[in-house]
Design a protein around this motif. Structure first.
Motif, PDB file in Angstrom:
ATOM      1  N   TYR A 180       1.061  -0.839   0.042  1.00 29.27           N
ATOM      2  CA  TYR A 180       0.522   0.018  -0.037  1.00 29.27           C
ATOM      3  C   TYR A 180       0.625   0.988  -0.001  1.00 29.27           C
ATOM      4  O   TYR A 180       0.036   2.591   0.092  1.00 29.27           O
ATOM      5  N   ALA A 181       2.827   0.855  -0.020  1.00 25.63           N
ATOM      6  CA  ALA A 181       2.832   2.248   0.240  1.00 25.63           C
ATOM      7  C   ALA A 181       3.995   2.612  -0.526  1.00 25.63           C
ATOM      8  O   ALA A 181       4.027   3.606  -1.802  1.00 25.63           O
ATOM      9  N   ILE A 182       4.630   1.467  -0.866  1.00 28.11           N
ATOM     10  CA  ILE A 182       6.060   0.845  -1.649  1.00 28.11           C
ATOM     11  C   ILE A 182       5.481   0.848  -3.188  1.00 28.11           C
ATOM     12  O   ILE A 182       5.990   1.855  -4.227  1.00 28.11           O
ATOM     13  N   GLN A 183       4.656   0.311  -2.767  1.00 33.99           N
ATOM     14  CA  GLN A 183       4.523  -0.288  -4.753  1.00 33.99           C
ATOM     15  C   GLN A 183       3.129   1.158  -5.918  1.00 33.99           C
ATOM     16  O   GLN A 183       3.767   1.580  -6.102  1.00 33.99           O
ATOM     17  N   PRO A 184       2.458   1.381  -4.814  1.00 27.58           N
ATOM     18  CA  PRO A 184       1.760   2.447  -5.485  1.00 27.58           C
ATOM     19  C   PRO A 184       2.954   3.976  -5.646  1.00 27.58           C
ATOM     20  O   PRO A 184       2.453   4.054  -7.254  1.00 27.58           O
ATOM     21  N   LEU A 185       3.374   3.749  -5.247  1.00 27.44           N
ATOM     22  CA  LEU A 185       4.671   5.206  -5.268  1.00 27.44           C
ATOM     23  C   LEU A 185       5.344   4.683  -6.218  1.00 27.44           C
ATOM     24  O   LEU A 185       6.146   5.999  -6.793  1.00 27.44           O
ATOM     25  N   THR A 186       6.171   3.363  -6.174  1.00 26.92           N
ATOM     26  CA  THR A 186       7.486   3.579  -7.056  1.00 26.92           C
ATOM     27  C   THR A 186       7.262   2.622  -8.457  1.00 26.92           C
ATOM     28  O   THR A 186       7.739   3.003  -9.039  1.00 26.92           O
ATOM     29  N   THR A 187       6.562   2.076  -7.926  1.00 25.66           N
ATOM     30  CA  THR A 187       6.460   0.097  -9.196  1.00 25.66           C
ATOM     31  C   THR A 187       4.745   0.293 -10.111  1.00 25.66           C
ATOM     32  O   THR A 187       5.144   1.190 -11.483  1.00 25.66           O
ATOM     33  N   ARG A 188       3.705  -0.058  -9.417  1.00 20.91           N
ATOM     34  CA  ARG A 188       2.696   0.069  -9.978  1.00 20.91           C
ATOM     35  C   ARG A 188       1.389   1.439 -10.391  1.00 20.91           C
ATOM     36  O   ARG A 188       1.673   1.990 -11.419  1.00 20.91           O
ATOM     37  N   GLY A 189       2.479   2.432  -9.788  1.00 19.30           N
ATOM     38  CA  GLY A 189       1.696   4.157  -9.554  1.00 19.30           C
ATOM     39  C   GLY A 189       2.229   4.180 -10.812  1.00 19.30           C
ATOM     40  O   GLY A 189       1.466   4.667 -11.588  1.00 19.30           O
ATOM     41  N   PRO A 190       3.588   4.523 -11.222  1.00 17.60           N
ATOM     42  CA  PRO A 190       4.409   5.525 -11.922  1.00 17.60           C
ATOM     43  C   PRO A 190       3.538   4.460 -13.447  1.00 17.60           C
ATOM     44  O   PRO A 190       3.118   4.760 -14.524  1.00 17.60           O
ATOM     45  N   ALA A 191       3.841   3.054 -13.147  1.00 15.92           N
ATOM     46  CA  ALA A 191       3.362   2.250 -14.539  1.00 15.92           C
ATOM     47  C   ALA A 191       2.209   2.452 -14.491  1.00 15.92           C
ATOM     48  O   ALA A 191       1.686   2.903 -16.435  1.00 15.92           O
ATOM     49  N   LEU A 192       0.285   2.474 -13.903  1.00 16.15           N
ATOM     50  CA  LEU A 192      -0.235   2.638 -14.101  1.00 16.15           C
ATOM     51  C   LEU A 192      -0.640   3.911 -14.976  1.00 16.15           C
ATOM     52  O   LEU A 192      -1.770   4.433 -16.080  1.00 16.15           O
ATOM     53  N   GLY A 193       0.103   4.927 -14.842  1.00 14.89           N
ATOM     54  CA  GLY A 193      -0.138   6.229 -14.713  1.00 14.89           C
ATOM     55  C   GLY A 193       0.505   6.658 -16.303  1.00 14.89           C
ATOM     56  O   GLY A 193       0.014   6.724 -17.107  1.00 14.89           O
ATOM     57  N   ALA A 194       1.882   5.492 -16.605  1.00 13.93           N
ATOM     58  CA  ALA A 194       1.456   5.663 -18.361  1.00 13.93           C
ATOM     59  C   ALA A 194       1.267   5.374 -18.929  1.00 13.93           C
ATOM     60  O   ALA A 194       1.081   5.397 -20.096  1.00 13.93           O
ATOM     61  N   LEU A 195       0.504   3.878 -18.573  1.00 15.99           N
ATOM     62  CA  LEU A 195       0.008   3.797 -19.164  1.00 15.99           C
ATOM     63  C   LEU A 195      -1.935   4.007 -19.527  1.00 15.99           C
ATOM     64  O   LEU A 195      -2.784   4.470 -20.686  1.00 15.99           O
TER      65      LEU A 195
END
Lengths: 109, 602
Positions: B553-568
């Motif tokens: 809930y903190a690291i993934q949204p900020l560093t991995t899943r979050g940016p990936a979703l944004g790019a998508l």
């Protein structure tokens, strides 16, 4: 000056020509027509140059010939461009048997 | 040779042996065993020579770390009487264990590795004994941890051995952490890490509370290494190692390190009374609880392991008692011989019975292994403190010291010690009767044969030492003094304990084929292991869940899943522009030009 025509008349004609040319480029499908419309836009620009040259006199009362010199350059380049452009269109037709731009979508996806 | 050379040789020879084996002779197991055994024989002889050097001799220290501000850490050797006596125990028993191992580990695949481990262990233990400062002692303290890990886990293919090694190492780390903080606190309070300077400065320490805390933290180290409550759980499990290792580590050296360390800093315990009381109580409780657990174990080595715990409790208890430190070291000295004897004896039994460790599957070994039987009998007699044996004198010394200490804590410890005096004969006679007397219960026991000379000679030497060690105390520079207190309250009570305990042990177990009494609480070691396991599991789950939640809930949204979703998402938006229609592009281009013009002109 006798005819009562002012610079604005020429610019209006020129703007109309450019708009017609641009609209043709945007909406026509036939690539040759699009090409002609492009030439129309170039002509509109040429007309503007001549008009400014004619109405922008120097201190000696002569027209400013800078605009007319530029005009000739454009005509020359446009002639060369037409040759190249038409050659591309011919090559395209040979390759695709069509000159309809909506059919030429191989870059898509 | 002068004292300096001798002392350094004693320290470095085992290290050299370990290095030579690991680098050079690893493939040649027989040569490795001889190198290791040879090095320990030489160090034993040198330790004997060291006894004779003048008492004021010192060794040249080796400068190790210079931290400025007056803090220089040396690798220095200190060989006062305490250290010299201890060296005899360590190298003497080490030597016998090496000899015994030549027989016991004859056909082992990892023989070279095993002997390299033994040498490393001897090096570490020597370092602790000879250390002249806390930091050096801590270094070797950790080395003992590592080498015991290697030796306990020698048969690492067996899960239980690997787990036991891990457990021993981790449990020791808990104690060592306290030890480290304790060393730092002592340094802060007295300004020195050297034992002689601390001894001078400790009287001037004003903050008694902090000093008590420091001593208790230092004691934490002893709780780990000497397996006191509540960190005792590693020792019985450590019986998974080869039996000679059990004799070496868990009878004579490693577990003795904690007691030795407390004796080394006994001047601190005199100043910190509260801490000393706590130490006496912990020791007494360990002695009592471990004795209770020992009464219901069926594995021959486990019974001995719990009796070791119990006797270690005695020694630790003695350290916390006023004027008891010497008695504690005395018990360490006598106990080392007879417990090594018992362990090696059990090793001989296990070897003869084809690695059978359950006493209920033995029986009748008296006639089949007479040498082992008689030496084991002597060891048992010493452990249950039959008057005249070495164990009797040292145990009486501790109980007498506890009796004469005025404080209430010491009285409680004394009462616990007397209770243990009743329990020890009971469980040892039980073990003895079940394993050696009666009829054989299995084929293995039926066909057991006496072990070879390489194994029974060390047993005989140890048996002699179990009887004679009090006589040899003077020459061997052991602490303590032999006194005969039979007709005091303590003496009479412990004698009563011996008679009553041994009688019940004899009566209940003679001629039995299974245990007539069953006390699950004791058999399951008060469920302490299960409780620890539960705590560890709960804690581990908690940490695991927390880390998982943070990750999710903190690291993934900020560093991995979050940016990936944004790019998508941006990709979806921009894909709409990529129509593939030239005219649409031209329109957008024109529109852009118009907008630019608008912005420029207006």
């Amino acid at each position: 000056m006798d005819s009562g025509l002012t610079l604005n008349h020429f610019l209006a004609i020129s703007g109309a020509l450019f708009a017609i040319g641009f609209a043709g480029v945007l909406i026509r499908r036939n690539i040759i027509v699009i090409f002609m419309c492009l030439e129309l836009m170039l002509s509109a620009a040429n007309l503007t140059l001549v008009a400014f040259s004619r109405f922008n006199t120097t201190e000696a009362g002569l027209p400013d010939y800078n605009g007319q010199v530029l005009l000739f350059f454009i005509i020359t380049v446009a002639a060369a461009e037409v040759a190249v452009g038409l050659a591309i269109i011919v090559a395209l037709f040979r390759a695709r048997q069509t000159i309809d731009v909506t059919q030429i979508v191989s870059m898509k996806n | 040779m002068d004292a300096n050379t001798i002392a350094w040789l004693i320290l470095l020879l085992p290290l050299a042996s370990a290095a030579v084996i690991l680098i050079g002779t690893r493939r040649a197991a027989g040569v490795s065993a001889l190198i290791s055994t040879g090095s320990v024989i030489v160090t034993f002889v040198l330790s004997l020579v060291l006894l004779a050097v003048p008492a004021d001799a010192t060794a040249q220290p080796l400068s190790w770390l210079n931290l400025g501000e007056g803090l220089t850490i040396n690798i220095g050797l200190l060989f006062d009487d305490l250290a010299r006596g201890m060296m005899i125990i360590v190298t003497g028993i080490g030597m016998l264990v090496h000899l015994f191992s030549l027989g016991y580990m004859k056909d082992d695949d990892g023989k070279a590795r095993y002997f390299a481990g033994l040498s490393l262990f001897m090096f570490s233990m020597t370092g602790i004994v000879l250390a002249d400062n806390f930091v050096m002692m801590f270094l070797f303290w950790e080395l003992v941890g590592v080498s015991s890990y290697i030796l306990i886990g020698h048969w690492y293919n067996k899960d239980s051995a690997a787990d036991a090694a891990k457990k021993a190492f981790l449990v020791n780390r808990i104690g060592d952490f306290g030890f480290m903080i304790g060393i730092l606190l002592v340094w802060v309070l007295t300004g020195s890490i050297y034992f002689d300077e601390i001894a001078k400065a400790v009287g001037g320490v004003e903050n008694a509370g902090l000093l008590n805390a420091a001593v208790l933290l230092v004691f934490c180290g002893a709780v780990g290494k000497s397996a006191q409550l509540p960190l005792h759980v590693w020792l019985p499990d450590a019986m998974e190692g080869p039996t000679p290792v059990s004799a070496l580590i868990h009878a004579a050296t490693m577990v003795a390190a904690g007691v030795y360390m407390l004796a080394r800093v006994s001047f601190l315990l005199v100043e910190a009374e509260g801490a000393a009381h706590a130490i006496a109580l912990v020791g007494g409780l360990t002695a009592f609880v471990a004795a209770l657990m020992a009464t219901q174990q069926n594995d021959i080595k486990r019974v001995l392991a719990y009796s070791t715990l119990s006797q270690l409790g005695y020694m630790i208890m003695a350290q916390g008692i006023h004027h008891g430190s010497e008695a504690g070291m005395f018990h360490l000295y006598t106990h080392a011989w007879f417990k090594a004897l018992l362990f090696l004896g059990s090793g001989a039994v296990i070897y003869a019975c084809h690695h059978e460790q359950d006493i209920w599957k033995m029986g009748g070994l008296r006639t089949r292994m007479p040498k082992t039987f008689w030496t084991f009998a002597i060891g048992t007699a010493a452990l249950i403190a039959v008057p005249g044996t070495s164990g009797f004198f040292s145990k009486e010394a501790i109980l007498e010291a506890a009796w004469h200490d005025e404080s209430g804590f010491a009285k409680v410890a004394w009462a616990l010690g007397i209770a243990v005096a009743f329990l020890t004969p009971f469980y040892m006679v039980r073990l003895f009767v079940v394993a050696f007397l009666g009829k054989p219960r299995t084929d293995h026991a039926e066909h057991a044969k006496e072990v070879g000379a390489i194994m029974w000679v060390p047993l005989a030497v140890l048996a002699a030492m179990s009887l004679l060690s009090p006589v040899l105390m003077g020459p061997l520079k052991a602490s303590g003094h032999v006194a005969f207190h039979l007709f005091t309250p303590t003496g009479l009570l412990s004698l009563a304990g011996l008679v009553v305990g041994a009688f019940f042990g004899w009566k209940l177990y003679t001629g039995r084929d299974s245990d007539p009494i069953s006390i699950p609480l004791f058999a399951n070691r008060f469920y302490l292991d299960d409780i620890y396991q539960g705590i560890v599991r709960v804690f581990q789950d908690f940490v695991g869940l927390t880390l998982d939640a943070i990750d999710r809930y903190a690291i993934q949204p900020l560093t991995t899943r979050g940016p990936a979703l944004g790019a998508l998402g941006l990709g979806y938006i921009f894909r709409a522009f990529q129509t593939g229609n030239v005219q649409a592009y031209a329109f957008l281009f024109g529109l852009g030009a118009v907008i630019m013009l608008w912005l420029l002109v207006f």
